[in-house]
Structure formats: C-alpha cells, structure tokens
Design an enzyme around this catalytic site. Structure first.
Site, PDB file in Angstrom:
ATOM      1  N   HIS A  82     -21.515  45.566 -47.689  1.00 29.02           N
ATOM      2  CA  HIS A  82     -21.962  44.188 -47.435  1.00 29.02           C
ATOM      3  C   HIS A  82     -23.479  44.166 -47.197  1.00 29.02           C
ATOM      4  O   HIS A  82     -24.202  43.359 -47.785  1.00 29.02           O
ATOM      5  CB  HIS A  82     -21.227  43.588 -46.241  1.00 29.02           C
ATOM      6  CG  HIS A  82     -21.771  42.266 -45.789  1.00 29.02           C
ATOM      7  ND1 HIS A  82     -21.546  41.096 -46.487  1.00 29.02           N
ATOM      8  CD2 HIS A  82     -22.549  41.914 -44.743  1.00 29.02           C
ATOM      9  CE1 HIS A  82     -22.164  40.096 -45.872  1.00 29.02           C
ATOM     10  NE2 HIS A  82     -22.782  40.569 -44.810  1.00 29.02           N
ATOM     11  N   ASP A 111     -46.365  33.977 -70.202  1.00 29.43           N
ATOM     12  CA  ASP A 111     -45.357  34.930 -69.751  1.00 29.43           C
ATOM     13  C   ASP A 111     -46.011  35.806 -68.696  1.00 29.43           C
ATOM     14  O   ASP A 111     -47.154  35.559 -68.301  1.00 29.43           O
ATOM     15  CB  ASP A 111     -44.820  35.782 -70.924  1.00 29.43           C
ATOM     16  CG  ASP A 111     -43.372  36.230 -70.667  1.00 29.43           C
ATOM     17  OD1 ASP A 111     -43.114  36.808 -69.599  1.00 29.43           O
ATOM     18  OD2 ASP A 111     -42.512  35.978 -71.524  1.00 29.43           O
ATOM     19  N   TRP A 146     -25.844  50.400 -43.916  1.00 28.99           N
ATOM     20  CA  TRP A 146     -26.929  50.137 -44.885  1.00 28.99           C
ATOM     21  C   TRP A 146     -28.224  50.827 -44.509  1.00 28.99           C
ATOM     22  O   TRP A 146     -29.065  51.058 -45.357  1.00 28.99           O
ATOM     23  CB  TRP A 146     -27.138  48.626 -45.088  1.00 28.99           C
ATOM     24  CG  TRP A 146     -28.110  47.996 -44.125  1.00 28.99           C
ATOM     25  CD1 TRP A 146     -27.848  47.541 -42.884  1.00 28.99           C
ATOM     26  CD2 TRP A 146     -29.515  47.754 -44.353  1.00 28.99           C
ATOM     27  NE1 TRP A 146     -28.973  47.037 -42.306  1.00 28.99           N
ATOM     28  CE2 TRP A 146     -30.014  47.148 -43.185  1.00 28.99           C
ATOM     29  CE3 TRP A 146     -30.389  47.980 -45.416  1.00 28.99           C
ATOM     30  CZ2 TRP A 146     -31.357  46.785 -43.049  1.00 28.99           C
ATOM     31  CZ3 TRP A 146     -31.722  47.617 -45.269  1.00 28.99           C
ATOM     32  CH2 TRP A 146     -32.196  47.018 -44.103  1.00 28.99           C
ATOM     33  N   SER A 173     -36.841  49.321 -59.997  1.00 30.56           N
ATOM     34  CA  SER A 173     -36.872  47.940 -60.465  1.00 30.56           C
ATOM     35  C   SER A 173     -37.871  47.116 -59.667  1.00 30.56           C
ATOM     36  O   SER A 173     -38.704  46.392 -60.216  1.00 30.56           O
ATOM     37  CB  SER A 173     -35.460  47.347 -60.341  1.00 30.56           C
ATOM     38  OG  SER A 173     -35.498  45.952 -60.402  1.00 30.56           O
ATOM     39  N   SER A 174     -37.822  47.255 -58.341  1.00 31.34           N
ATOM     40  CA  SER A 174     -38.721  46.474 -57.486  1.00 31.34           C
ATOM     41  C   SER A 174     -40.175  46.842 -57.720  1.00 31.34           C
ATOM     42  O   SER A 174     -41.050  45.973 -57.773  1.00 31.34           O
ATOM     43  CB  SER A 174     -38.383  46.726 -56.014  1.00 31.34           C
ATOM     44  OG  SER A 174     -37.097  46.267 -55.732  1.00 31.34           O
ATOM     45  N   HIS A 257     -39.049  47.444 -42.204  1.00 32.50           N
ATOM     46  CA  HIS A 257     -39.568  46.219 -41.630  1.00 32.50           C
ATOM     47  C   HIS A 257     -40.344  45.369 -42.619  1.00 32.50           C
ATOM     48  O   HIS A 257     -40.086  44.179 -42.723  1.00 32.50           O
ATOM     49  CB  HIS A 257     -40.320  46.391 -40.321  1.00 32.50           C
ATOM     50  CG  HIS A 257     -40.364  45.055 -39.652  1.00 32.50           C
ATOM     51  ND1 HIS A 257     -39.279  44.543 -38.971  1.00 32.50           N
ATOM     52  CD2 HIS A 257     -41.260  44.058 -39.713  1.00 32.50           C
ATOM     53  CE1 HIS A 257     -39.533  43.302 -38.618  1.00 32.50           C
ATOM     54  NE2 HIS A 257     -40.721  42.971 -39.039  1.00 32.50           N
ATOM     55  N   GLU A 259     -39.683  45.220 -45.515  1.00 29.03           N
ATOM     56  CA  GLU A 259     -38.563  44.698 -46.299  1.00 29.03           C
ATOM     57  C   GLU A 259     -38.085  43.351 -45.762  1.00 29.03           C
ATOM     58  O   GLU A 259     -37.728  42.454 -46.521  1.00 29.03           O
ATOM     59  CB  GLU A 259     -37.421  45.727 -46.287  1.00 29.03           C
ATOM     60  CG  GLU A 259     -36.085  45.223 -46.809  1.00 29.03           C
ATOM     61  CD  GLU A 259     -36.074  44.999 -48.309  1.00 29.03           C
ATOM     62  OE1 GLU A 259     -37.014  45.447 -48.985  1.00 29.03           O
ATOM     63  OE2 GLU A 259     -35.120  44.358 -48.791  1.00 29.03           O
ATOM     64  N   TYR A 261     -39.846  41.103 -44.463  1.00 28.21           N
ATOM     65  CA  TYR A 261     -40.781  40.074 -44.950  1.00 28.21           C
ATOM     66  C   TYR A 261     -40.715  39.946 -46.467  1.00 28.21           C
ATOM     67  O   TYR A 261     -40.967  38.881 -47.009  1.00 28.21           O
ATOM     68  CB  TYR A 261     -42.194  40.365 -44.440  1.00 28.21           C
ATOM     69  CG  TYR A 261     -42.193  40.341 -42.933  1.00 28.21           C
ATOM     70  CD1 TYR A 261     -41.996  39.134 -42.271  1.00 28.21           C
ATOM     71  CD2 TYR A 261     -42.271  41.496 -42.175  1.00 28.21           C
ATOM     72  CE1 TYR A 261     -41.907  39.086 -40.898  1.00 28.21           C
ATOM     73  CE2 TYR A 261     -42.182  41.466 -40.808  1.00 28.21           C
ATOM     74  CZ  TYR A 261     -42.001  40.253 -40.169  1.00 28.21           C
ATOM     75  OH  TYR A 261     -41.895  40.215 -38.807  1.00 28.21           O
ATOM     76  N   SER A 272     -42.349  25.867 -48.946  1.00 24.44           N
ATOM     77  CA  SER A 272     -43.701  25.301 -49.005  1.00 24.44           C
ATOM     78  C   SER A 272     -43.925  24.493 -50.278  1.00 24.44           C
ATOM     79  O   SER A 272     -44.882  23.716 -50.349  1.00 24.44           O
ATOM     80  CB  SER A 272     -44.747  26.425 -48.919  1.00 24.44           C
ATOM     81  OG  SER A 272     -44.551  27.181 -47.753  1.00 24.44           O
ATOM     82  N   HIS A 306     -39.849  48.901 -33.763  1.00 26.62           N
ATOM     83  CA  HIS A 306     -39.035  48.021 -32.912  1.00 26.62           C
ATOM     84  C   HIS A 306     -37.566  48.056 -33.329  1.00 26.62           C
ATOM     85  O   HIS A 306     -36.723  47.510 -32.635  1.00 26.62           O
ATOM     86  CB  HIS A 306     -39.589  46.590 -32.852  1.00 26.62           C
ATOM     87  CG  HIS A 306     -39.448  45.777 -34.098  1.00 26.62           C
ATOM     88  ND1 HIS A 306     -40.342  44.795 -34.437  1.00 26.62           N
ATOM     89  CD2 HIS A 306     -38.532  45.779 -35.082  1.00 26.62           C
ATOM     90  CE1 HIS A 306     -39.966  44.235 -35.568  1.00 26.62           C
ATOM     91  NE2 HIS A 306     -38.874  44.812 -35.979  1.00 26.62           N
ATOM     92  N   HIS A 307     -37.282  48.695 -34.461  1.00 28.85           N
ATOM     93  CA  HIS A 307     -35.877  48.926 -34.807  1.00 28.85           C
ATOM     94  C   HIS A 307     -35.352  50.187 -34.125  1.00 28.85           C
ATOM     95  O   HIS A 307     -34.193  50.517 -34.253  1.00 28.85           O
ATOM     96  CB  HIS A 307     -35.725  49.086 -36.324  1.00 28.85           C
ATOM     97  CG  HIS A 307     -36.135  47.859 -37.083  1.00 28.85           C
ATOM     98  ND1 HIS A 307     -35.255  46.861 -37.409  1.00 28.85           N
ATOM     99  CD2 HIS A 307     -37.336  47.460 -37.556  1.00 28.85           C
ATOM    100  CE1 HIS A 307     -35.879  45.900 -38.062  1.00 28.85           C
ATOM    101  NE2 HIS A 307     -37.146  46.241 -38.170  1.00 28.85           N
ATOM    102  N   THR A 332     -45.962  33.336 -37.705  1.00 33.73           N
ATOM    103  CA  THR A 332     -44.704  32.664 -38.053  1.00 33.73           C
ATOM    104  C   THR A 332     -44.672  31.267 -37.448  1.00 33.73           C
ATOM    105  O   THR A 332     -44.276  30.297 -38.104  1.00 33.73           O
ATOM    106  CB  THR A 332     -43.504  33.487 -37.546  1.00 33.73           C
ATOM    107  OG1 THR A 332     -43.723  34.849 -37.903  1.00 33.73           O
ATOM    108  CG2 THR A 332     -42.224  33.013 -38.160  1.00 33.73           C
ATOM    109  N   LYS A 335     -46.659  28.773 -39.354  1.00 31.79           N
ATOM    110  CA  LYS A 335     -45.953  28.262 -40.536  1.00 31.79           C
ATOM    111  C   LYS A 335     -44.975  27.163 -40.151  1.00 31.79           C
ATOM    112  O   LYS A 335     -44.899  26.122 -40.800  1.00 31.79           O
ATOM    113  CB  LYS A 335     -45.221  29.406 -41.250  1.00 31.79           C
ATOM    114  CG  LYS A 335     -46.174  30.277 -42.043  1.00 31.79           C
ATOM    115  CD  LYS A 335     -45.423  31.249 -42.933  1.00 31.79           C
ATOM    116  CE  LYS A 335     -46.348  31.840 -43.973  1.00 31.79           C
ATOM    117  NZ  LYS A 335     -46.181  31.297 -45.299  1.00 31.79           N
ATOM    118  N   ARG A 454     -21.925  46.359 -32.833  1.00 33.69           N
ATOM    119  CA  ARG A 454     -21.664  46.115 -34.246  1.00 33.69           C
ATOM    120  C   ARG A 454     -21.069  47.365 -34.891  1.00 33.69           C
ATOM    121  O   ARG A 454     -21.037  48.430 -34.290  1.00 33.69           O
ATOM    122  CB  ARG A 454     -22.957  45.701 -34.952  1.00 33.69           C
ATOM    123  CG  ARG A 454     -24.023  46.773 -34.935  1.00 33.69           C
ATOM    124  CD  ARG A 454     -25.390  46.233 -35.277  1.00 33.69           C
ATOM    125  NE  ARG A 454     -25.559  45.975 -36.701  1.00 33.69           N
ATOM    126  CZ  ARG A 454     -26.717  46.117 -37.359  1.00 33.69           C
ATOM    127  NH1 ARG A 454     -27.806  46.517 -36.720  1.00 33.69           N
ATOM    128  NH2 ARG A 454     -26.806  45.856 -38.630  1.00 33.69           N
TER     129      ARG A 454
END
Lengths: 636, 366
Positions: A82, A111, A146, A173-174, A257, A259, A261, A272, A306-307, A332, A335, A454
């Site tokens: 998941h 293109d 994950w 790919s990314s 992290h 990631e 964002y 926006s 912080h993780h 943040t 925004k 979890r």
C-alpha cells in the site's frame, strides 16, 4: 506544412515507426507529451485501485480487535505494498501526468526537450510497477514496510529484493523525467516568458524536478546497498561485520524527506492555478509563492532526521532537526495565507475543481499543524510510529496531494478531452470524499495517542474499547471513500463518452494552456505566442480602464484556433519512436536477474537494453537531421 | 464515558466539518485521557508527564491557529462567493507586502517560542537521571523483550519489574542470537504511560529513562516494525512498592528447585534437557539451578517462568492450559518463522505424555 508526426518526404521511414495516431502501436510509439501524460494518468488510476484494495483489506482487518481475516504474512505485504504503491506508483506519477500534459502547453512549447526520453520515463514507470506487482505471483510481495529499514529488509524473509530493484527502476524513470522537465523549462519557454511570468505550476515543476534530481541518487545508493545485502550477502547494514543499520535510515530519509515535498509541491502548483481562475483574481503574492516553494524544497533537504527522532541518535541532532523542522512550517504558512487571500475579494465560483482546491488548503493545514506537533521531540517519542503519524501523513498526502490532483483533473479534463466533467456527480464526489477522508483519518489521531502503533497485523484488545471504536470509524470511512471513488470513476468515464462540450475556454482561464485549441493539436500552438505578462491569456482577454477596473477586450480575445494562423512558421515535431519501449522492456529480465542473482537473465537484460539504445540512437529523423541542413531542407 | 464514545461518531456533512471534527477531536482528547493502560495521554511518571505538559501547550496553540485559519477559509469562501448573475470582474489585487510580512513573521515567532522549551526538554529527558537509579538492560528479540538486571544478575522476559518512585535507566540493544550482534532487527520499546518510545538498534546501545509514580501494571508494545509477529511483541512494566520489589528480587535470585526423583515433574525436567533427536528445550531456554553463573539463553529465561502473568511476547495469559497448547504448536498461538530462518520456537511434535510432563515441570518454575 508538416504538422503531423508522419514523415513527409525524403528520409526513409524507419521500420517499426507508427505512422498513424490510432491504434495501440501509436500509443507504444508516441513521443507526444500529451499522450504520455494521458498514459500516466490511466496507469495511475489502475495502481490507485490496487493500493486502495490493499488499504481496504487493512481496514477490514482492523475494524475490530483481535481479528484475523487475513494472516500476518498477508497483512504485512498489504501495508508494505500500500505504501509503495501510493507513494511511488500513484502520487509521484500523478504529478508526472500533470507535468507531462501541461508543462509544454503552459510555457508555450511544442513538446518537452527530450520527447523520446519522456516516453522512456513512462515505460520505465510502467515496467517498474509491473515488476513490483509481479512479486505477488512469485512467492509473495515485499513485506518489510515501505521504508524498508535494514537489517530486517536485508533478511530474505522480507522479500525486499523486489523492493530494492523495483524502486531503482522507478527511480530511473523519475531521474529521466526530472532532467527532461528542467531542460524544457530552462530552454523552451515562449519568447517573453521570463521566470517571473511562469505559472506557479511551472515553478513547482521546476522545484520538484530539482528535488528529484538531487534526492533520487541518494535512495539509489541506499537501494543498491540494500540489494547487495539482500541478494549477494553484502554487509552494509549488518552490525556484526561492521555495517550499520543507521546508515540505511540516514540515506533513506535524506531522500525520503525531500520526497514528501516531491509529492506535495505539484499539488500546490495545481491549487495555485485553480484558485485564481475560480476567484477571478490573480494569485496573491506570486513571488512569495514561487520562493516559498523553492524555500520548502531547499529546507526539505535539511530536516530528514526528524523521521529518526526515536532512533539511535543523540540529543544534539534531535534538537537541531527539531528546530529546522519547525521552521519549514513558515514557508508553508505563507502559502496557506496567500491562497486564502487569493480568494479574498474575489468572485468565487464553486466548481468541483475549486471545492477540491479549498479542501486541499483546509485539510493540508490540519496535516501541517500535526506536523509541528511531531517536531516537539520529547512528545514525538509518543507519536512516532503510531496511528497519529499515519493520520498526519494522510492529511498531507491524501488531504493534500490527492485533493490537489483531483482538483486538477476536474479543472483540466476539458483541456484534454474537450468535454466537461459532470458537476453534479463532481460535487457528490467531493462531499463524500471529504466526509470519507475525515472519517477514515480523523480518528487515527486519537487511536494513535491512545497507544495504537502502526504496522500491526492485529488490533490488540487490551488497547480498550475507545481505540476499537475509532478503528471501526476509520474502517467505515474507507467504505465511504470507496463509494466516492466509484462516483469519480463513473463521472470520468461518463464524461469522456458524453460529457458536455466545453469549448476552448470553459473556465475563463488565465494561463497559456487555454489559449490554444481544446483539446490541443499535436503541435500545441499554431504559432508560438509572445508573452508580455504573467497570466498572459487573461491580459489578452481583459484590459484595465482609467479607473483600473478590468474590462473585457471587445474583439481579438484570442483563443489560438485560427486555421490559418501560423502560416509560414515551420513546425518541427518530434518523431514517433517505439525504441524507448523496446529498450525499456529489457529492464524486466535485468530486474528478475538481480532479484534471483541469475547471471543469464542479467546478461540478457543488459544486451537487450544496449541493443535498444543502439536502435534508438541510429533511428533516422523523419525531417532529416538538424546537423545536416541539406537533408533537413530536402525533407520539406 | 458515554460522551466520549458518542462524540467522534457525529460527523456533520457540511463544509464546517473540518472545524467540528477538530472540536470533537479536542474534546475527545481531553475526555479520553482517563482510560486505557497504554494511553499516551495519561502519563504516570515524570518522563511521560513533562512531554505531555509540553504538547498540551503546543496543542493549544495549534487549536487556536486551526480555528483562525479554518475560520478565515470559511468566512472568505462564504463572503466572496459569486452571486447568481454577478459577472463583474473583481479588483485584480496582486499582493500586499505588509500582510505577507505579517504572516511570515508571526508564525516564525510562534515556532521560535515552541522550539525553546522543546530543545531544553530534549536534553532533560535524555540525560542520566540525577537521583540514584536502577539500570535494566533491554534486548529486543524477534518477537519478545528480554530484561537483564546487572545489579542483581536477573534474567527475565516480557514483564519488567521496577520499584515505584525510582528512576530506571534502560540500556537497550537488539539481537536475535543470545548476545551475538548478527541477525537482529530494530525494535522500539514503548510504555506510553511511563515514557516515550526509544528504538533498539542492533550494534548500538540506546538509553531510555522511565519512572512510575504509582504501583501498577503498565502496558506497552514494540513500536518499530520488526517482521512477521511485530503485533505480538508486547511489553509490560510492573511497578512495585519498595518492599514488594525486594521480595521480587529475592525470588528471582533464588535457583529453581529440582523436582524429586520419580515424579512427573522430574520426568519433565529430564525431557527439558533431552528430547532425543529433537532439539532440547534447554538448548535455548535457561533454567538456573544455582550451579555456576547465570547466562542468557536464546529464548526467554524460564527460571521463574510462573512469576510472570503472560508469555509468548506477553500476548497470552500464562496458564497451564495455554502453556500446553503453546508447547503442542507454538505457531498457532503466535506466528513465527522457525522453519524459514530459525526465528521463534519450533514445533517439537511433543506427545501427550511429554506435554503432561513438561507442563508439570514448568509449573514448578515460579
């Protein structure tokens, strides 16, 4: 005039090149950014259905205490897949779908810079996803979560070789996409489109692409080490032989992290775009929005630990990363307020697209506030790895990223199809989605603080009736979400078939992509527009009178659909090519070879891919080579 | 209590839902704080209390910000909605520097205010306790916690006894094979009412302070995903008054009795040490009979097995019947991976006679 991708004259038609825009081959061989974007979108929906099914099983298992509808083995595969699915096969490629379709249209290009590389990115994504999912048929999916923390993930029982190799494929790919988009934005903007005239969506594409460019290589290293530990018995993360489990955590989160964002900034870009249009006002504080996005991206590289607040790190890093994390809330917040003040003083039309954008701002704020609570390290030790965290990141990624993307689907659907999505169904979708979302994830805040960790295959009865009740509510919320998703799917298909014809500019939009035909022609613009303002299209439609009140320009409101426009301008379009597809197929034998340490498969994959590259490189251009002007001229 | 149960069930369906959810959540947070033995909102010792007090304060700020922002969103969307037939174009405002500076500076100040006590408390929580403290070594195995008391040379599992009112400093690591550092995976020790969690990382020693102010049984569980039976890896802290704790120590440091010859218990003891071709219990589980120094086993130390209330990762009550079921087929009571990679307890295919004898013997270990 060579407007289509069919070769006109001159150069020999390469074998395998699709010459039509119909049929499967035309999709396999396409290099049109719009068609690639559409393929990303449908693939994302399929994987979303898979990821959703997995969460359904999770919620069924946890609906009551001490249930065993599925075994712990299956449960652990479900939550692992998941997470992997939603992060790498849904949210990230969902952003890619938008970037692909919109980026060239928004900056006035025909293109992307590297159209075949663009196709290559899509096929790598598709095969990466297929590869990961094939593990279900090959002895079980990965079950090491994950994040794949070593040393557990290096243990064969975790089946994480599929994870290590599969994510590596998706990373390729990314990376290719990131390079493509950066090059496109830097080099292919229409004349007059300065950086400060780019739509915020383009800014966010740029920031996201740079984040990918710097973050993906880091996880590539982590995955490489993990794969070697898991498959070839290397000892990078084995303390007994001098390795260190913490190394994996640092590398993973140094990617992980940014990631976050990478997943949220594209949705912020969508919001926006949507909010100004439906408020009939320009975006409030454009510069602040652009730079806040860049600042978030930059600071995002400095908060990874912080993780790991409860991991084996001392008080000094805990303090440093706590403070850094708190301050990422500042851009943040900027925004959030800018979005609200974009609406302030406007004439807000509550279309479904707008509702989802407002929902984004509201739900994301909740995720932001619980994020600040995580940064309070002493109490983070209570929140970490509980359902409180699960609630938090779903408010950010579901309430945030997904709300934003769905808003974008409703907003740009007419651009892609020429038809409007049904608004009644859309509103039913929105309200049930909002209800189901909060019902699913709201109670998790509480069940987490009441002691529910979890990633547990059973809900222990000893946690008490309150926790059980909250879990039941979450499971009911899933049912609502499931129904809501069906409404969305039905709306999509129904609108595709017989949606109301939208016209070229159904929303009275402000940006370039609406200034051309709807749906756009393969070459996007008959004539590349010259940009004189931010919100170029709006300024072509409205002028200000002496009192600075905007008034519609009587004539020449210029949707660029004139058949005769662009006369005399040569339109150079990328050729179709099946070579990215052929080349990419080789990643499957290579991937399985790496998982099973089978040298024959690895060899076959490498040979296949190298051969594919050669086919790609020597493929002649339909219009001749720019480096050989004579051939190019002869082609016309 | 009925109030608490009903609150989250009411889900309004309008746009105001976000705010109401939060109010309900805030209310429930407060009300829920009075139940549950694994409840992080009900601290029972200073190392849980201090973070709790800090987060309540931060939560208050978050609620204020939440109400302001959501209120602003709702007000704006209501006030500036387009009315039927109104096609006028609003003023094209591009921004307002003063406002923007305001909402940059104010959040920054709020966050600075939060970060100061946060950083202070990080160090206070992690420092060695100032008062004299008890040291307990915690070793995370798949899937049970082992405790070693270096001051008393006690090995035990799942349930950790501590004296009330005395700080306890846990020295923690993870491994699966006795004290060898290989094959271990990361775990996290978490007793929410006594302290936040701290990971146990193979190859590292981590520390966690905790203290219970009242006698009682405090529940917790492993909080870092550790594979198949992660959900079945529970932890308990039993806080005892000074006298009770001394009695507990005395009990745990007394060698196990050797049953009299010819009894069923003696037969059990014999089987414990020798199951023929099958792996003997004693090859993994230590029972200290006073001969020589104590040492760790691969599985839980059974010297004082029946001094504990639960077993098998503290997911089952320790009764003779449960123990018999466990010995007959451990995997049925707790999924493990002995056949795949040697983690957990194997099924030894014990006969009824063997089961009777072994259970009888194990019941003498109290």
């Amino acid at each position: 005039m060579a407007m289509t991708t069919t070769p006109t004259t001159g150069a020999p038609t390469p074998r395998f090149r699709p010459s039509s825009r119909e049929g499967i081959l035309s999709w396999i061989g396409t290099t049109d950014h719009k068609r690639i974007g559409i393929m990303y979108f449908w693939t994302v929906l399929v994987f979303f259905a898979f990821g959703g099914t997995q969460s359904g099983l999770i919620r069924a298992q946890l609906a009551q205490a001490e249930q065993s509808l599925i075994t712990a083995e299956i449960y652990n595969q479900m939550f692992t897949m998941h997470g992997i699915t939603m992060v790498f096969l849904v949210v990230m490629p969902f952003a890619a779908a938008f970037f692909n379709y919109l980026l060239p249209l928004m900056i006035g290009a025909r293109d992307v810079a590297f159209p075949r590389l663009n196709a290559f990115s899509y096929w790598f994504y598709l095969f990466g996803g297929v590869f990961l999912y094939s593990s279900f048929l090959l002895g079980g999916a990965p079950n090491g979560s994950w994040v794949g923390y070593a040393p557990l993930s290096a243990n064969a029982v975790s089946n994480m070789a599929f994870y290590a190799v599969g994510l590596q494929i998706l990373g390729v790919s990314s990376l290719a996409s990131a390079i493509n988009f950066i090059t496109t934005i830097l080099n292919m903007r229409a004349p007059g489109m300065t950086f400060m005239r780019m739509p915020i969506m383009v800014w966010m594409t740029l920031v996201t692409s740079f984040l990918l460019l710097f973050a993906v290589p880091i996880i590539a290293v982590a995955l490489f080490m993990l794969q070697f530990d898991a498959v070839f018995g290397a000892q990078f993360f084995q303390p007994a032989s001098g390795g260190d489990p913490l190394l994996y955590q640092h590398l993973f989160w140094l990617f992980g992290h940014p990631e976050v964002y990478i997943m949220i900034l594209p949705a912020m870009g969508v919001v926006s775009e949507v909010m100004p249009v439906f408020s009939r006002k320009p975006l409030f504080g454009y510069a602040a929005m652009a730079f806040a996005g860049a600042a978030i991206g930059f600071i995002g590289f400095g908060v990874w630990a912080h993780h790991m607040f409860t991991s084996a790190i001392g008080p000094v890093p805990r303090a440093a990363f706590s403070v850094a994390t708190m301050f990422i809330a500042v851009p943040t917040g900027i925004k959030i307020f800018n979005w609200v003040f974009t609406m302030w003083g406007g004439k807000i039309r509550f279309t479904t697209a707008m509702l989802f954008s407002v929902g984004f701002v509201s739900m994301f704020t909740i995720g932001g506030l619980s994020g600040v609570m995580h940064a309070v390290v002493p109490h983070n030790a209570q929140q970490h790895d509980t359902y409180f965290v699960v609630a938090h990141f779903h408010y950010v990624l579901f309430g945030g990223a997904l709300f934003g993307f769905i808003s974008g689907v409703y907003y740009w659907f007419p651009k892609v199809t020429g038809k409007l999505m049904d608004e009644k169904l859309g509103k039913l979708h929105f309200w049930t989605w909002l209800l189901g979302f909060n019902l699913t994830f709201g109670p998790m805040h509480l069940s987490g603080l009441l002691g529910q960790p979890r990633r547990t295959a059973v809900l222990p009865e000893e946690l008490g009736g309150t926790v059980e009740l909250y879990n039941l509510l979450s499971s009911l919320g899933f049912v609502v979400l499931f129904g809501s998703a069906l409404v969305f799917l039905y709306n999509l298909i129904r609108s595709l078939r017989r949606g109301e014809v939208s016209g070229d500019d159904p929303w009275d939009a402000r940006t370039l992509e609406w200034m051309t035909a709807t749906p756009p022609k393969p070459h996007n613009f008959d004539e590349i527009p010259t940009i004189t303002a931010r919100d170029e299209f709006w300024h072509r439609k409205y002028a200000e009178d002496e009192q600075h009140v905007p008034v519609p320009v009587p004539a020449g409101a210029s949707v660029d659909t004139d058949e005769h426009a662009g006369h005399g301008e040569h339109i150079h379009m990328p050729d179709a090519s099946v070579w990215p597809f052929i080349h990419t197929m080789g990643v499957l034998p290579l991937g399985y070879g790496l998982v099973y340490a089978n040298w024959w498969l690895i060899g076959a994959g490498v040979v296949w891919m190298v051969a594919g590259f050669f086919g790609w490189i020597i493929e002649p251009l339909a219009e001749g080579d720019d480096d050989e002007p004579a051939t190019a001229l002869a082609a016309h | 209590m009925t109030v608490r149960d009903a609150t989250p069930g009411r889900r309004p369906t309008t746009g105001r839902r976000a705010r109401r959810t939060a109010l309900a959540a805030a209310l429930a947070l407060v009300l829920a704080a009075c139940s549950g033995e694994q409840n992080a909102l009900d601290p029972a010792g200073p190392y849980a209390q201090a973070p709790h007090d800090l987060i309540i304060w931060v939560f208050g700020i978050a609620v204020v910000v939440f109400v302001l922002v959501q209120g602003l969103i709702l007000f704006t969307t209501w006030r500036f909605r387009r009315r039927e037939g109104d096609d006028a174009i609003p003023a094209q405002t591009h921004g307002n520097t003063k406002l923007e500076v305001l909402w940059t500076v104010i959040p920054a100040l709020i966050l600075a205010a939060i970060s100061v006590p946060t950083v202070q408390l990080i160090f206070e929580q992690m420092d060695e306790p100032e008062a004299e403290y008890l040291t307990v070594e915690v070793i995370g195995h798949r899937w049970w916690f082992e405790y070693y008391y270096p001051d008393y040379d006690i090995y035990t599992a799942n349930e950790m006894a501590i004296p009330v009112g005395v700080p306890v400093r846990l020295e923690m690591t993870a491994t699966d094979l006795a004290r060898a550092a290989d094959l271990g995976v990361i775990h996290s020790f978490w007793i929410p009412r006594l302290a936040g969690k701290q990971d146990l990382v193979p190859g590292h020693t981590t520390y966690l302070n905790l203290q219970a102010d009242e006698p009682g049984r405090y529940l917790g569980q492993c909080a870092e995903y550790c594979g198949l039976s992660h959900a079945n890896m529970r932890a308990r802290v039993v806080a005892l008054d000074a006298g009770d704790f001394e009695a507990w120590v005395a009990d745990q440091t007394t060698p196990a009795d050797v049953p009299a010859e010819g009894t069923l218990e003696a037969r059990g003891r014999e089987l414990f040490g020798d199951l023929g071709a099958r792996q003997a219990c004693a090859s993994c589980h230590a029972v200290w009979e006073g001969d020589g120094p104590r040492g760790p086993g691969q599985g839980p130390d059974l010297t004082n097995l029946f001094s504990r209330e639960e077993f098998a990762g503290a997911i089952h009550d320790l009764t003779p019947d449960m123990l018999r079921a466990w010995l007959a087929n451990p995997n049925e009571l707790k999924p493990m991976q002995y056949d795949v990679n040697g983690i957990g307890m194997p099924n030894l295919n014990l006969t009824d006679e063997e089961l009777d004898a072994l259970v009888a013997y194990l019941m003498t270990l109290d």
